[in-house]
Each structure stands twice: as structure tokens, then as C-alpha cells.
Design a protein around this motif. Structure first.
Motif, PDB file in Angstrom:
ATOM      1  N   ARG A 108     -16.668 -34.493 -39.312  1.00  0.00           N
ATOM      2  CA  ARG A 108     -16.994 -35.097 -38.065  1.00  0.00           C
ATOM      3  C   ARG A 108     -15.622 -35.289 -37.191  1.00  0.00           C
ATOM      4  NH1 ARG A 108     -19.878 -39.363 -35.576  1.00  0.00           N
ATOM      5  NH2 ARG A 108     -19.295 -39.156 -33.381  1.00  0.00           N
ATOM      6  N   VAL A 109     -14.630 -35.433 -37.747  1.00  0.00           N
ATOM      7  CA  VAL A 109     -13.156 -35.461 -37.061  1.00  0.00           C
ATOM      8  C   VAL A 109     -12.766 -34.175 -36.368  1.00  0.00           C
ATOM      9  CG1 VAL A 109     -11.729 -34.919 -39.164  1.00  0.00           C
ATOM     10  CG2 VAL A 109     -10.830 -36.120 -37.342  1.00  0.00           C
ATOM     11  N   PHE A 110     -13.132 -33.248 -37.183  1.00  0.00           N
ATOM     12  CA  PHE A 110     -12.794 -31.779 -36.556  1.00  0.00           C
ATOM     13  C   PHE A 110     -14.042 -31.299 -35.474  1.00  0.00           C
ATOM     14  CE2 PHE A 110     -10.867 -30.839 -41.134  1.00  0.00           C
ATOM     15  CZ  PHE A 110      -9.475 -31.192 -40.197  1.00  0.00           C
ATOM     16  N   ARG A 111     -15.277 -31.657 -35.638  1.00  0.00           N
ATOM     17  CA  ARG A 111     -16.263 -31.346 -34.956  1.00  0.00           C
ATOM     18  C   ARG A 111     -15.852 -32.013 -33.421  1.00  0.00           C
ATOM     19  NH1 ARG A 111     -20.175 -32.918 -38.308  1.00  0.00           N
ATOM     20  NH2 ARG A 111     -20.926 -34.674 -37.249  1.00  0.00           N
ATOM     21  N   ASP A 112     -15.377 -33.224 -33.586  1.00  0.00           N
ATOM     22  CA  ASP A 112     -15.013 -34.042 -32.167  1.00  0.00           C
ATOM     23  C   ASP A 112     -13.920 -33.236 -31.564  1.00  0.00           C
ATOM     24  OD1 ASP A 112     -17.162 -35.718 -32.721  1.00  0.00           O
ATOM     25  OD2 ASP A 112     -15.888 -37.278 -33.357  1.00  0.00           O
ATOM     26  N   PHE A 113     -12.867 -32.984 -32.424  1.00  0.00           N
ATOM     27  CA  PHE A 113     -11.534 -32.279 -31.996  1.00  0.00           C
ATOM     28  C   PHE A 113     -11.956 -30.895 -31.265  1.00  0.00           C
ATOM     29  CE2 PHE A 113      -7.913 -29.329 -32.843  1.00  0.00           C
ATOM     30  CZ  PHE A 113      -6.975 -30.049 -31.988  1.00  0.00           C
ATOM     31  N   LEU A 114     -13.262 -30.141 -31.565  1.00  0.00           N
ATOM     32  CA  LEU A 114     -13.169 -28.802 -31.139  1.00  0.00           C
ATOM     33  C   LEU A 114     -14.489 -28.894 -30.254  1.00  0.00           C
ATOM     34  CD1 LEU A 114     -12.809 -26.867 -34.498  1.00  0.00           C
ATOM     35  CD2 LEU A 114     -11.252 -26.803 -32.797  1.00  0.00           C
ATOM     36  N   ALA A 115     -14.898 -30.178 -29.722  1.00  0.00           N
ATOM     37  CA  ALA A 115     -16.225 -30.327 -29.021  1.00  0.00           C
ATOM     38  C   ALA A 115     -16.085 -29.461 -27.855  1.00  0.00           C
ATOM     39  CB  ALA A 115     -16.594 -31.697 -28.726  1.00  0.00           C
ATOM     40  N   GLU A 116     -14.767 -29.339 -27.323  1.00  0.00           N
ATOM     41  CA  GLU A 116     -14.769 -28.507 -25.855  1.00  0.00           C
ATOM     42  C   GLU A 116     -14.628 -27.077 -26.149  1.00  0.00           C
ATOM     43  OE1 GLU A 116     -15.088 -30.641 -22.999  1.00  0.00           O
ATOM     44  OE2 GLU A 116     -15.581 -32.179 -24.492  1.00  0.00           O
ATOM     45  N   VAL A 117     -14.467 -26.539 -27.133  1.00  0.00           N
ATOM     46  CA  VAL A 117     -14.266 -25.329 -27.315  1.00  0.00           C
ATOM     47  C   VAL A 117     -15.564 -24.468 -27.146  1.00  0.00           C
ATOM     48  CG1 VAL A 117     -13.457 -23.489 -28.964  1.00  0.00           C
ATOM     49  CG2 VAL A 117     -12.371 -25.783 -29.044  1.00  0.00           C
ATOM     50  N   THR A 118     -15.277 -23.249 -26.399  1.00  0.00           N
ATOM     51  CA  THR A 118     -16.310 -22.376 -25.792  1.00  0.00           C
ATOM     52  C   THR A 118     -16.557 -21.226 -26.988  1.00  0.00           C
ATOM     53  OG1 THR A 118     -15.235 -20.930 -24.515  1.00  0.00           O
ATOM     54  CG2 THR A 118     -15.909 -23.119 -23.496  1.00  0.00           C
ATOM     55  N   GLU A 119     -17.751 -20.790 -26.780  1.00  0.00           N
ATOM     56  CA  GLU A 119     -18.172 -19.631 -27.714  1.00  0.00           C
ATOM     57  C   GLU A 119     -17.165 -18.494 -27.509  1.00  0.00           C
ATOM     58  OE1 GLU A 119     -20.339 -19.219 -30.112  1.00  0.00           O
ATOM     59  OE2 GLU A 119     -20.943 -21.260 -29.884  1.00  0.00           O
ATOM     60  N   GLU A 120     -17.020 -18.313 -25.969  1.00  0.00           N
ATOM     61  CA  GLU A 120     -15.823 -17.192 -25.673  1.00  0.00           C
ATOM     62  C   GLU A 120     -14.572 -17.633 -26.539  1.00  0.00           C
ATOM     63  OE1 GLU A 120     -15.104 -16.740 -21.666  1.00  0.00           O
ATOM     64  OE2 GLU A 120     -16.432 -15.305 -21.366  1.00  0.00           O
ATOM     65  N   GLU A 121     -14.073 -18.850 -26.188  1.00  0.00           N
ATOM     66  CA  GLU A 121     -12.549 -19.149 -26.689  1.00  0.00           C
ATOM     67  C   GLU A 121     -12.750 -19.146 -28.426  1.00  0.00           C
ATOM     68  OE1 GLU A 121     -10.958 -22.612 -23.846  1.00  0.00           O
ATOM     69  OE2 GLU A 121     -12.565 -23.069 -25.239  1.00  0.00           O
ATOM     70  N   TYR A 122     -13.995 -19.419 -29.036  1.00  0.00           N
ATOM     71  CA  TYR A 122     -14.054 -18.891 -30.494  1.00  0.00           C
ATOM     72  C   TYR A 122     -13.769 -17.614 -30.842  1.00  0.00           C
ATOM     73  CZ  TYR A 122     -15.432 -23.506 -32.188  1.00  0.00           C
ATOM     74  OH  TYR A 122     -15.471 -24.945 -32.522  1.00  0.00           O
ATOM     75  N   ALA A 123     -14.518 -16.619 -29.977  1.00  0.00           N
ATOM     76  CA  ALA A 123     -14.539 -15.142 -30.332  1.00  0.00           C
ATOM     77  C   ALA A 123     -13.083 -14.545 -29.889  1.00  0.00           C
ATOM     78  CB  ALA A 123     -15.434 -14.513 -29.579  1.00  0.00           C
ATOM     79  N   HIS A 124     -12.613 -15.122 -28.837  1.00  0.00           N
ATOM     80  CA  HIS A 124     -11.128 -14.628 -28.613  1.00  0.00           C
ATOM     81  C   HIS A 124     -10.243 -14.966 -29.735  1.00  0.00           C
ATOM     82  CE1 HIS A 124      -7.959 -13.176 -25.937  1.00  0.00           C
ATOM     83  NE2 HIS A 124      -7.480 -14.300 -26.017  1.00  0.00           N
ATOM     84  N   GLY A 125     -10.447 -16.222 -30.216  1.00  0.00           N
ATOM     85  CA  GLY A 125      -9.382 -16.812 -31.323  1.00  0.00           C
ATOM     86  C   GLY A 125      -9.489 -15.980 -32.484  1.00  0.00           C
ATOM     87  N   ALA A 126     -10.825 -15.811 -33.057  1.00  0.00           N
ATOM     88  CA  ALA A 126     -11.319 -15.131 -34.077  1.00  0.00           C
ATOM     89  C   ALA A 126     -10.727 -13.556 -34.197  1.00  0.00           C
ATOM     90  CB  ALA A 126     -12.501 -14.973 -34.641  1.00  0.00           C
ATOM     91  N   ALA A 127     -10.677 -12.945 -33.017  1.00  0.00           N
ATOM     92  CA  ALA A 127     -10.188 -11.645 -32.988  1.00  0.00           C
ATOM     93  C   ALA A 127      -8.846 -11.727 -33.127  1.00  0.00           C
ATOM     94  CB  ALA A 127     -10.452 -11.029 -31.431  1.00  0.00           C
ATOM     95  N   LEU A 128      -7.990 -12.617 -32.307  1.00  0.00           N
ATOM     96  CA  LEU A 128      -6.551 -12.520 -32.450  1.00  0.00           C
ATOM     97  C   LEU A 128      -6.179 -12.951 -33.992  1.00  0.00           C
ATOM     98  CD1 LEU A 128      -5.585 -14.269 -29.207  1.00  0.00           C
ATOM     99  CD2 LEU A 128      -5.212 -11.828 -29.788  1.00  0.00           C
ATOM    100  N   ALA A 129      -6.882 -13.896 -34.545  1.00  0.00           N
ATOM    101  CA  ALA A 129      -6.401 -14.425 -35.926  1.00  0.00           C
ATOM    102  C   ALA A 129      -6.627 -13.425 -36.892  1.00  0.00           C
ATOM    103  CB  ALA A 129      -7.346 -15.707 -36.294  1.00  0.00           C
TER     104      ALA A 129
END
Ligand SMILES: O=C(O)[C@@H](CO)OP(=O)(O)O
Length: 183
Positions: free
Chosen positions: A87-108
């Protein structure tokens, strides 16, 4: 010892995007610490707090090439299924968009492809980056599930060193090591 040593440093303390006086002192301290090592190159993320830290660190490393790189920047590494997170991480990441996840995963993934590679000879890469990126390298080195970078919060200008050698799993040499900051 042979192998690739990847030294990860979170930027110095910052406020409003720029380093504080403490942050500049922290950067100088970690720069002085790295000066005894044969650093091949200093890589840093594009945001001002990482770039400024890198400039101060570089002033202690004459002749070492300095390279800005997006893969050393601040982004959201992969989390797997966000709905499965505590829950603590779900709340922390609540505002992250699909685009941001995809962009971040590619960079990571590109960051690991670039740096998390064994070397036959002794090589030292220095990366001035952000908390999430340090956590991402840490979780990869330990073979932990992808979301385990969450909550692994490195301190400002502490040192995390991972050793990559042929035929062996990565070795965590140091995590969040801060003896150079004790003054
Ligand atoms: O914003 C944060 O909490 C972290 C994420 O990586 O960044 P920084 O290291 O810049 O504080």
C-alpha cells in the motif's frame, strides 16, 4: 582486483533543485574520496542537482571525462504490476502515468545494459545520479524482484559500489557507504 567497479553516488543535498552549501560540501568530500581511484569516466544525470554535484566531483578528478546521460538521470524504474505493490508504494506512485512507467523502464534497462557488464580488466565507472537509480542497480545486483528498488534510499553523496566480473554474479562491495561524509 579485476572487473568493472560501478560507483553510484546520489547527488548532494538539494533545495529548490540546486545544491545547498551542505550539498556542495558533500560533493567535494565524495570527489576527494574518488580521487585515489583510476576512474575511467564520470557519468551524470541531466538534472541540475546531479550536474552540479558532478561538476564538483570532477574538479577532484583531473583528466577524467565527464558525460551527461539520461540513463543516469531520475526516472521510475520498473515496478511490475503496480496494483500488487504494498500500500505504501501504491500510494507513493499513484500519480505516475503509463507513459512515465514505460519511459522509466526503458531508461532503467538501458542503464543496466550500459554499465552492469563484466570486464576482464580493472575498470572504474563513476555515476552521479538519484536515489531510485541507485536502488535499481542495487536490486539488480542482488537478483531481487524488480519492485525492490522501492524504499532503498541512498543518502546524499553516499557511495554504492557494485563489482561485475566475468562468470560471477554481481558483488555488492558497498551500499550507502558514507565514511567520507563524517567530518
Ligand atoms: O525524488 C526523489 O525522491 C529521488 C528519486 O530518485 O530523487 P533524488 O535522489 O533526486 O532526491
Amino acid at each position: 582486483m579485476t572487473g568493472r567497479f560501478v560507483h553510484l553516488v546520489r547527488h548532494g543535498e538539494a533545495a529548490g533543485g540546486a545544491l545547498t552549501e551542505t550539498g556542495r560540501r558533500q560533493a567535494a568530500a565524495v570527489g576527494a574520496r574518488m580521487a585515489s581511484l583510476p576512474i575511467a569516466a564520470l557519468h551524470h544525470g541531466p538534472l541540475p542537482r546531479a550536474a552540479e554535484t558532478a561538476r564538483i566531483v570532477a574538479s577532484h578528478l583531473p583528466g577524467v571525462p565527464v558525460r551527461e546521460s539520461e540513463v543516469c538521470g531520475d526516472y521510475i524504474p520498473p515496478v511490475g504490476d503496480p496494483a500488487a505493490l504494498p500500500r505504501v508504494f501504491r500510494d507513493f506512485l499513484a500519480e505516475v502515468t503509463e507513459e512515465e512507467y514505460a519511459h522509466g523502464a526503458a531508461l532503467a534497462r538501458a542503464a543496466l545494459a550500459t554499465f552492469a557488464r563484466p570486464s576482464e580488466t580493472e575498470t572504474h565507472d563513476l555515476i552521479v545520479t538519484h536515489a531510485f537509480t541507485v536502488g535499481w542497480f542495487l536490486r539488480d545486483a542482488l537478483g531481487a524482484p524488480e519492485p525492490r528498488w522501492l524504499g532503498q534510499n541512498a543518502s546524499n553523496c553516499a557511495l554504492t559500489t557494485i563489482l561485475y566480473r566475468p562468470g560471477r554474479p554481481p558483488a555488492l562491495v558497498a551500499f550507502n557507504e558514507a565514511s567520507h561524509l563524517v567530518i
